[in-house]
Structure formats: C-alpha cells, structure tokens
Design a protein around this motif. Structure first.
Motif, short mmCIF file in Angstrom:
data_model
loop_
_atom_site.label_atom_id
_atom_site.label_comp_id
_atom_site.label_asym_id
_atom_site.label_seq_id
_atom_site.Cartn_x
_atom_site.Cartn_y
_atom_site.Cartn_z
N GLY A 176 -7.87 -6.73 -0.20
CA GLY A 176 -8.78 -7.42 0.69
C GLY A 176 -8.11 -8.56 1.43
N PRO A 177 -8.84 -9.63 1.75
CA PRO A 177 -8.30 -10.72 2.56
C PRO A 177 -7.01 -11.30 1.99
CG PRO A 177 -10.67 -10.97 2.30
CD PRO A 177 -10.26 -9.85 1.38
N ALA A 178 -6.08 -11.57 2.89
CA ALA A 178 -4.80 -12.16 2.52
C ALA A 178 -4.22 -12.82 3.76
CB ALA A 178 -3.83 -11.09 1.99
N THR A 179 -3.30 -13.75 3.56
CA THR A 179 -2.61 -14.31 4.72
C THR A 179 -1.70 -13.25 5.31
OG1 THR A 179 -0.66 -15.10 3.51
CG2 THR A 179 -2.60 -16.56 3.58
N LEU A 180 -1.30 -13.45 6.55
CA LEU A 180 -0.41 -12.49 7.19
C LEU A 180 0.91 -12.40 6.43
CD1 LEU A 180 -0.16 -10.56 9.58
CD2 LEU A 180 0.72 -12.48 10.95
N GLU A 181 1.42 -13.55 5.98
CA GLU A 181 2.68 -13.54 5.23
C GLU A 181 2.55 -12.75 3.94
OE1 GLU A 181 3.49 -16.20 8.35
OE2 GLU A 181 1.72 -16.07 7.08
N GLN A 182 1.46 -12.94 3.23
CA GLN A 182 1.24 -12.19 1.98
C GLN A 182 1.13 -10.69 2.26
OE1 GLN A 182 -2.35 -14.17 0.78
NE2 GLN A 182 -1.31 -15.59 -0.61
N ALA A 183 0.38 -10.33 3.29
CA ALA A 183 0.16 -8.92 3.58
C ALA A 183 1.43 -8.23 4.05
CB ALA A 183 -0.94 -8.77 4.64
N GLN A 184 2.27 -8.93 4.81
CA GLN A 184 3.52 -8.33 5.23
C GLN A 184 4.48 -8.17 4.05
OE1 GLN A 184 3.92 -6.74 7.78
NE2 GLN A 184 3.06 -7.67 9.61
N THR A 185 4.47 -9.10 3.14
CA THR A 185 5.29 -8.96 1.93
C THR A 185 4.82 -7.76 1.12
OG1 THR A 185 5.81 -11.32 1.79
CG2 THR A 185 5.96 -10.05 -0.25
N MET A 186 3.50 -7.59 0.98
CA MET A 186 2.98 -6.45 0.23
C MET A 186 3.33 -5.13 0.92
SD MET A 186 -0.64 -7.72 -1.45
CE MET A 186 -1.29 -8.68 -0.09
N LYS A 187 3.39 -5.13 2.25
CA LYS A 187 3.83 -3.93 2.98
C LYS A 187 5.27 -3.58 2.63
CE LYS A 187 5.71 -4.11 6.81
NZ LYS A 187 5.01 -4.11 8.09
N LYS A 188 6.16 -4.56 2.69
CA LYS A 188 7.57 -4.30 2.39
C LYS A 188 7.74 -3.85 0.94
CE LYS A 188 8.42 -8.36 4.11
NZ LYS A 188 9.04 -9.65 4.53
N ARG A 189 6.99 -4.47 0.05
CA ARG A 189 7.06 -4.11 -1.37
C ARG A 189 6.58 -2.67 -1.59
NH1 ARG A 189 3.19 -7.69 -4.41
NH2 ARG A 189 4.60 -9.33 -3.67
N HIS A 190 5.51 -2.29 -0.89
CA HIS A 190 4.96 -0.94 -1.01
C HIS A 190 5.96 0.10 -0.50
CE1 HIS A 190 1.57 1.71 -1.70
NE2 HIS A 190 1.67 2.22 -0.48
N LEU A 191 6.58 -0.21 0.63
CA LEU A 191 7.60 0.70 1.17
C LEU A 191 8.77 0.84 0.20
CD1 LEU A 191 7.65 -0.62 4.85
CD2 LEU A 191 6.87 1.63 4.14
N ALA A 192 9.23 -0.29 -0.31
CA ALA A 192 10.37 -0.24 -1.24
C ALA A 192 10.03 0.56 -2.49
CB ALA A 192 10.76 -1.67 -1.63
N ALA A 193 8.81 0.42 -2.98
CA ALA A 193 8.40 1.16 -4.17
C ALA A 193 8.41 2.67 -3.91
CB ALA A 193 7.02 0.71 -4.63
N LYS A 194 7.93 3.07 -2.76
CA LYS A 194 7.90 4.50 -2.42
C LYS A 194 9.30 5.07 -2.22
CE LYS A 194 3.40 5.08 -0.20
NZ LYS A 194 2.73 5.58 1.02
N LEU A 195 10.22 4.22 -1.80
CA LEU A 195 11.60 4.69 -1.56
C LEU A 195 12.38 4.86 -2.86
CD1 LEU A 195 12.42 2.53 1.57
CD2 LEU A 195 12.41 5.04 1.50
N ARG A 196 11.90 4.26 -3.94
CA ARG A 196 12.57 4.37 -5.25
C ARG A 196 14.05 4.01 -5.14
NH1 ARG A 196 12.36 9.00 -8.63
NH2 ARG A 196 11.83 7.62 -10.35
N LEU A 197 14.26 2.76 -4.76
CA LEU A 197 15.63 2.28 -4.53
C LEU A 197 16.38 2.15 -5.85
CD1 LEU A 197 14.80 -0.57 -1.97
CD2 LEU A 197 15.55 1.77 -1.46
N ALA A 198 17.69 2.39 -5.75
CA ALA A 198 18.57 2.21 -6.90
C ALA A 198 19.91 1.70 -6.40
CB ALA A 198 18.75 3.53 -7.66
N ASP A 199 20.57 0.90 -7.20
CA ASP A 199 21.87 0.33 -6.82
C ASP A 199 22.83 1.44 -6.40
OD1 ASP A 199 20.78 -2.06 -7.53
OD2 ASP A 199 21.99 -2.35 -9.34
N GLY A 200 23.59 1.16 -5.36
CA GLY A 200 24.60 2.10 -4.90
C GLY A 200 24.14 3.06 -3.83
N GLN A 201 22.86 3.06 -3.52
CA GLN A 201 22.35 3.96 -2.48
C GLN A 201 22.74 3.48 -1.09
OE1 GLN A 201 18.13 4.01 -3.27
NE2 GLN A 201 18.27 5.73 -4.71
N ARG A 202 22.63 4.41 -0.14
CA ARG A 202 22.87 4.10 1.27
C ARG A 202 21.59 4.41 2.04
NH1 ARG A 202 26.25 6.81 5.76
NH2 ARG A 202 27.10 5.01 6.90
#
Length: 424
Positions: A150-176
């Motif tokens: 629900g309601p959030a500041t723009l900064e909070q919501a953009q951080t949650m967007k980046k976090r959501h993207l990173a989670a879906k990408l399943r990042l691991a050390d050494g990747q390109r």
C-alpha cells in the motif's frame, strides 16, 4: 467528422465540462451522471475546429500554447473528466479516424532501426537531468515503483522494486549480468551490490551514460560495473542474467522478435532474463499522437499478446509473468505531485510551454493506469525449463535476505546519483 461541440455533447455523460469560447459564450456538457468537473476557456476562435480535427493532439497543444486555459481546476481535473468518459471518446468518429490512420502508419511511427533508435531515445532522455531531479526519487529511477503493502514514499517504493527484481533474478556471486536500457545506472549498481557480480549496462543516452559511469567511479566498482553507449542489438557475449526495465517500450512492434531473439542469444543456457514493461488489457494498438510527437518518439507499449507471440518464436521458456495493475499509477501520482511542487524550478530549467506539456504527460499517464487500461508486466524468461524454482516462494525469502543486505550499501548507492549529477 463531428464538430467539437457536437462531439462533446455526445461523449461527456459522466461529470460536467464548462467551456467558455473566445467570444465569452458559456457552453455546458454532461451532468447526466456524477463525475469529475472542469471548466476551460478558449482564447482563439479557431481552437474548436483545430481540436475537432485531431482531438488528442491538438487539445494538448492548445493547452501548451495558451489557446486552452483552465478557468477552474487543473489540467489533471480535465484529464480525469476525459478518462471518466474515455470509452465514448474512443468511439467518436473523430478519434476512430485518427486511430485508423495511426494503425496504417505505425511501422513508420515506430521506426527504431539502428539508424534511428539513438535519436528517438535522446529526444526524451537527453533533455537534461535538472528536470528529472525535480520529480524522481533520489536514485533517479525513471520506471514503475512497487507498492506491495500500500502507501509508501517514492524512495521506499523504488527500493522495493529493485529488491523485487533482484529476488526474481536469483543473483549469485560470480555471475555476469546485462542491463538493457540502464538509465542513470541505479538498478545495475544496486544489483552489483546485492551480489558480487559483473554488470554491463547499455544505453543510447549520452547524458545517462555519463552519470552512470561517474556513479560507478564514486562507488569504486568501475572494474566490474561497466556502462556502454551501444544498442542492445550490438551487444556480444553471453550473460547469466539479463534485466530490462522500461526498455521494451522503445523497441517498436515490428522489432519485438529481434529484441527477444537478442535476449535469447545473449542468455547463458541456465540463465534468467527479466523483462519489465508497460502493457495493457487492450488488443494491440498504437501510441497516442501526443505521446508519440512530444514525449516518446518511436515509443510503443506492446500488448502482452504481441510480446508473447514474439517470445514463442525464440524457444525461450516463459518462467513467470506478473501483472502490476495500479503500481505505475501510484508512481506517476507522486511524480506529478513532485513536479507541480517544483514547477517554478522547472520553468527556470526549461520554459512554461515545456511545463504545460510535462503536466499533460504525467497526468495522462497517471490516468491511463488508474482509470484506463494500462498496466505493467514482468516477464521472466529462461532457456531452460528449470532455470528457477517451480513456485514463487523463493521470491519472498530472497527479498527478506536482500532487505538485510541493503543496510550495508543502499544509502551509498542512492547517494551516488546526486553526487554524480553535481559533478557533471
């Protein structure tokens, strides 16, 4: 075609429009059902005919040029009134005519061949960072934010967007990782701190490139985070991860297949790609004349059916498709409010006509997501069927882990944006 007054009489049923013509005569439309209200005034006798000929484009330009002024309320109030009656507007003979013309010309309107793509991108993104700083978040994220709670500041919501993207990408050390359409570098730099990975970000905007590179220098990661001025079709090599946020809208309907073929060819056998794009619930269409001429030349938000039809010819697996319905509307609302709060600074940076144009753009797009048929989709792709787990449970767990890790780097990454901008 209908005259403007005949058209308004037929299409405005919800809410009320009060119109004062150049002679001072007042006309009233609507009022049969509750809804938004607005009052406008024409300063030239020729304005009604001009708007009737091409309503969407010429009404916007009349406002930009001072021929249509708000007698009461704001341009956003007028936009709300239009969207409250948009179904009837779209069925008017005037709009149907231009929609048919646009459909027949869309191959030319969406010309994003290699020889033209850079000019189309630079027409919007290279107008200067001073404008964007007035309404974007501190990290300069110029794409849909995420409001899962629900309601959030723009900064909070953009951080949650980046976090959501990173989670879906399943990042691991050494990747390109390849970031197609990297903007001012914020997402790529976030991902490079979320895991020890190598990032290659590509853009066709010279000004965004300069800021992104400077940010990597400030953060001391230039050795593994590279930003290049290059078209996505010219990228070489293989990548474990590919992310593309807000870039598919700059491809054009006739370049969707080459785009997804490029994603396939650049993706490692066990790789994951995440494509975040504006879409909608309507069938394939065209970009409106105002946005096409003044905001995003060559731009087109593809329908999901168009994107999927292209993907089906690549052999890629669609691992997941998430539909964000109102998130971009909430984002645009905050952008519009921030822009209006800094309007005097925007006039100083550009001029009054530009500010009126930008007000229409932000208001029109906000209404498209909150009252219209637009949405955002995130399409997760892979060459292998099992590139990600078969349920979404991993996303929430990874977001929680990333939220903890962010404490070590988020503020530095975000702060680097304005440090870089001040240095340019």
């Amino acid at each position: 075609m209908l005259s403007l007054y005949s058209m308004l009489d037929k299409v405005i049923k919800n809410g009320r429009l009060t119109l004062i013509d150049a002679k001072g005569v007042t006309h009233s439309f609507g009022g049969t059902a509750p809804g938004p209200e607005a009052a406008i005034r024409f300063t030239k006798a020729s304005t009604p005919l001009k708007i009737a000929v091409n309503p969407e484009l010429n009404a916007a330009e009349a406002f930009m040029d001072g021929e249509l002024v708000m007698e009461s309320g704001s341009i956003h109030d007028l936009m709300l009134l239009i969207f409250a009656n948009k179904t009837l507007f779209d069925r008017s003979p005037n709009q149907i005519f231009w929609r048919r013309v646009s459909r027949n010309l869309r191959r030319f309107q969406q010309n994003n061949a290699l020889t033209r793509a850079r000019a189309n991108v630079q027409a919007h993104y290279d107008i200067g960072e001073d404008i964007y700083k007035l309404f974007l978040d501190r990290d300069m994220q110029y794409s849909c934010a995420y409001f899962p709670d629900g309601p959030a500041t723009l900064e909070q919501a953009q951080t949650m967007k980046k976090r959501h993207l990173a989670a879906k990408l399943r990042l691991a050390d050494g990747q390109r990782l390849l970031d197609i359409g990297c903007g001012w570098g914020g997402l790529g730099l976030y991902l490079a701190h979320a895991a020890d990975i190598e990032v290659v970000g590509v853009t066709l905007s010279e000004r965004q490139l300069a800021v992104a590179r400077r940010r990597a220098e400030i953060l001391g990661v230039s050795d593994r985070v590279k930003f290049e001025l290059i078209d996505y079709r010219e990228v070489e090599g293989k990548f474990d991860r590919i992310v593309s946020v807000g870039m598919l809208e700059h491809v054009g309907a006739h370049f969707l297949l080459p785009y997804f073929l490029t994603v396939r060819d650049r993706l490692a056998e066990d790789g994951v790609a995440l494509i975040h794009s504006i879409s909608g619930i309507s069938p394939p269409g065209t970009t409106g004349p105002f946005l096409r001429k003044h905001i995003f030349p060559g731009g087109y938000a593809p329908s999901l059916s168009e994107a999927v039809a292209a993907i089906e010819h690549t052999g890629l697996w669609m691992l997941d498709c998430e539909v964000w319905r109102c998130h971009y509307g909430y984002t645009l609302r905050q952008w519009r409010e921030r822009f209006l709060a800094n309007r005097e600074a925007a006039i100083a940076a550009m001029d009054e006509r530009f500010c009126r144009m930008w007000e229409i753009y932000l208001s029109m797009c906000e209404c498209a997501f909150l009252q219209g048929t637009s949405n955002v989709v995130q399409i997760q792709l892979g060459r292998a069927r099992d590139a990600v787990p078969i349920s979404r449970d991993y996303i929430g767990a990874e977001e929680a882990r990333l939220a903890e890790r962010e404490k070590e780097f988020l503020e530095r990454v975000v702060a680097s944006a304005h440090q870089a901008l001040e240095g340019n």
